[in-house]
Design an enzyme around this catalytic site. Structure first.
Site, mmCIF file in Angstrom:
data_model
loop_
_atom_site.group_PDB
_atom_site.id
_atom_site.type_symbol
_atom_site.label_atom_id
_atom_site.label_comp_id
_atom_site.label_asym_id
_atom_site.label_seq_id
_atom_site.Cartn_x
_atom_site.Cartn_y
_atom_site.Cartn_z
ATOM 1 N N CYS A 306 -41.406 -30.244 12.942
ATOM 2 C CA CYS A 306 -40.123 -31.039 12.644
ATOM 3 C C CYS A 306 -40.168 -31.498 11.303
ATOM 4 O O CYS A 306 -40.314 -30.764 10.390
ATOM 5 C CB CYS A 306 -40.220 -32.102 13.990
ATOM 6 S SG CYS A 306 -38.823 -32.971 13.922
ATOM 7 N N LEU A 307 -40.177 -32.784 11.070
ATOM 8 C CA LEU A 307 -40.258 -33.302 9.837
ATOM 9 C C LEU A 307 -41.463 -33.078 8.965
ATOM 10 O O LEU A 307 -41.646 -32.951 8.005
ATOM 11 C CB LEU A 307 -40.029 -35.032 10.190
ATOM 12 C CG LEU A 307 -38.944 -35.728 10.757
ATOM 13 C CD1 LEU A 307 -39.135 -37.336 10.487
ATOM 14 C CD2 LEU A 307 -37.751 -35.388 9.544
#
Length: 575
Positions: A306-307
């Site tokens: 994800c991030l």
């Protein structure tokens, strides 16, 4: 200084309004509705079309109601959208419940038509208006009304109303926990280090932002190249080390890999000035430096989720620019590098909303976890808000807590400066994809990457849609192996072997191959049953040295990386 005072006044005003709006910018909503309303007012053709469609829907509903009086099997004029399971139960097949369900579905169809296709309205404003009105209409859906939901009616009749009493007690308990800052009911059964995040290991490095965990070897020989995992800092790292049966970390260690994982600090308002560059420097690069000292003279397989995947791609691009060749490969789990199609999160991110968020974060110093959670819940309101309300408060039942749900409730905060950098530089200006993000005075170009890449997208991802994750193909000039797996942003990644009803698609695109569009790739790639984990582990092995080696020592005290304690460390326990 004078200008800073004026800006501080603006931010204070935004922060004050945010307390009443839950962090949603009223200016952004007003702009969207003004754009839609003004253009609709100037489009007589669209107005006439909407009136005609409304009349047709009303006629269809009236005809359906009349036919239902003498034919209980008459076909319905509207069908629920894919993924909408509000009216799946048998009780909704009987009148008057079937008629009420059809009423709301037909209204939704009409409202979607009214908000779409108005000449001159920007796509973003069109999406905001459609989404907002849909949320408002969901409030009045018959499944959320006790006397209009056949399941609730039947349960109330069978229990003499005790389900409503139990539901009120459930609501009171949830409310009191929320007010007091306690986690949801049942999460106490999933404590990191005791029930989850239990793969044996040691903390071998710590700075103000991260702890680095090195996991204990489980085999006599290991792959020469270690694996470094960069999780998202929006949540705790142990999504990848949940229970022993579904821990990706444990799976890799048992397959003979040396695994390191970053555990991010749960920042406070004192960390308000930590920037995205600090996260790159004190996070990915500091961890990579430590791994390189503990396992010297070996390249590293880096994986980001994800991030964390976005940050890893940024760091890898900067390393390529600086001729730092310590990476053996890069893996991106449900991570975006191009933000031109970010999915429904785009509804909450524009210049007006970001300015509003900056005022709120400036006042608090951080973006609180519950403020982020509210946004994600709105994206799937029927699944995450209304269905839970019906189940817990109207039916009077409690869904059993599982490890993934408990982890999802264990969120972290994000500092003001970093989140502002992320939203403006990556989300709004798309600097990573366009080669305009600057590190150490030089722009980062992902085209400079030469290491093989393994990308994972999930079919029902509302945070990082797989079409967006797939765009890594368009940004690099290297071999890309891409997997599209069943499930959503979290459940698609936690997809251990043996998990029922799992499937995936996998295709390798060599640097000399033509790049397919996402739709072409999907049509050309045959689905396979089971978990994608073995495919990734085999890919890591294929991109590693052929000979196994003895496991490295835990930490490297002689090089400044002593063992600081047992996994899961201390940062993961911060509230």
């Amino acid at each position: 200084m004078e200008h800073q005072s004026f800006r501080a006044l603006d931010r204070m005003a935004n922060a004050w309004v945010a307390r009443a709006t839950g962090g949603i910018s009223p200016q952004a909503l007003n702009l969207a509705f003004a754009d839609w309303a003004l253009h609709l007012a100037a489009a007589p053709g669209k107005q006439m079309e909407s009136v005609v469609e409304g009349w047709q829907k009303a006629t269809e509903l009236a005809a359906f109601a009349a036919e239902s009086l003498y034919d209980a099997q008459t076909s319905t004029p509207a069908e629920a959208a894919p993924g909408d399971h509000r009216f799946d139960r048998d009780g909704w097949l009987k009148d008057p419940y079937r008629l009420w369900a059809q009423s709301i579905l037909l209204i939704e169809e009409w409202l979607n038509g009214v908000t779409r296709g108005v000449p001159g309205v920007s796509r973003h404003h069109e999406n905001v208006v459609s989404f907002t009105l849909r949320q408002w209409l969901d409030v009045w859906s018959p499944n959320n009304i006790p006397w209009a939901n056949p399941e609730v009616v039947e349960r109330t009749r069978a229990t003499g109303g005790s389900n409503l009493l139990s539901g009120f007690q459930n609501w009171l308990e949830d409310w009191s926990r929320q007010v007091s800052g306690q986690p949801p009911v049942g999460t106490e059964a999933f404590q990191p280090g005791r029930d989850v995040a239990v793969t044996p290991g040691k903390v071998v490095y710590r700075n103000h932002l991260i702890e680095l965990i090195q996991y204990s070897p489980q085999t006599d020989a290991v792959a020469a190249e270690p694996v470094l995992i960069v999780p998202a800092w929006i949540m705790k790292y142990y999504i990848l080390d949940l229970s022993p049966h579904n821990s990706l970390v444990r799976y890799l260690v048992e397959k003979g890999h040396t695994v390191f994982c970053i555990s991010w600090r749960n920042v406070t308002e004192e960390d308000r000035d930590l920037s995205l560059e600090d996260y790159r420097r004190m996070g990915v690069m500091a961890a990579l430096d430590a791994v390189s000292e503990i396992v010297p003279d070996r390249k590293v397989h880096a994986a980001g989720y994800c991030l964390g995947g976005t940050l890893l791609a940024l760091a890898a691009g900067a390393m390529a620019e600086a001729r730092d060749n310590r990476l053996a490969s890069m893996t991106l789990f449900a991570a975006q590098t191009d933000f031109t199609e970010p999915g429904e999160l785009e509804l909450f991110i524009d210049d007006s909303q970001v300015s509003f968020l900056e005022g709120m974060m400036w006042d608090q110093g951080v973006l609180e976890s519950h403020q982020m959670a509210g946004t994600f819940q709105l994206l799937r309101s029927n699944d995450l808000i209304w269905s839970r309300m019906v189940h817990d408060y109207l039916m009077g039942e409690r869904a059993p807590m599982i490890d993934l749900m408990a982890w999802n409730a264990d969120a972290t905060r994000m500092p003001f400066k970093m989140h502002s950098d992320y939203l403006r530089k990556l989300f709004l200006r798309n600097e990573l994809a366009t080669g305009s993000y600057v590190v150490d005075g030089r722009p980062v170009a992902l085209q400079n990457l030469r290491v093989p890449i393994f990308g994972v997208g999930t079919e029902r991802d509302h945070v990082a849609p797989w079409h967006s994750a797939y765009k890594i193909h368009y940004l690099v000039e290297t071999d890309v192996t891409f997997v599209l797996t069943s499930g959503g942003h979290n459940a698609g990644i936690v997809s251990e072997p043996g998990h029922k009803h799992r499937h995936f698609r996998l295709r390798e695109t060599n640097v000399t191959d033509p790049v397919l569009s996402a739709e072409e790739w999907f049509d050309a790639t045959t689905p396979q049953e089971g978990s994608w984990w073995p495919e990734w582990e085999a890919w890591l092995t294929a991109n590693s040295s052929p000979d196994k080696v003895a496991p490295p020592s835990m930490g490297a005290p002689e090089r400044g990386y002593p063992v600081l304690g047992d996994a899961p460390g201390t940062y993961v326990l911060q509230r």
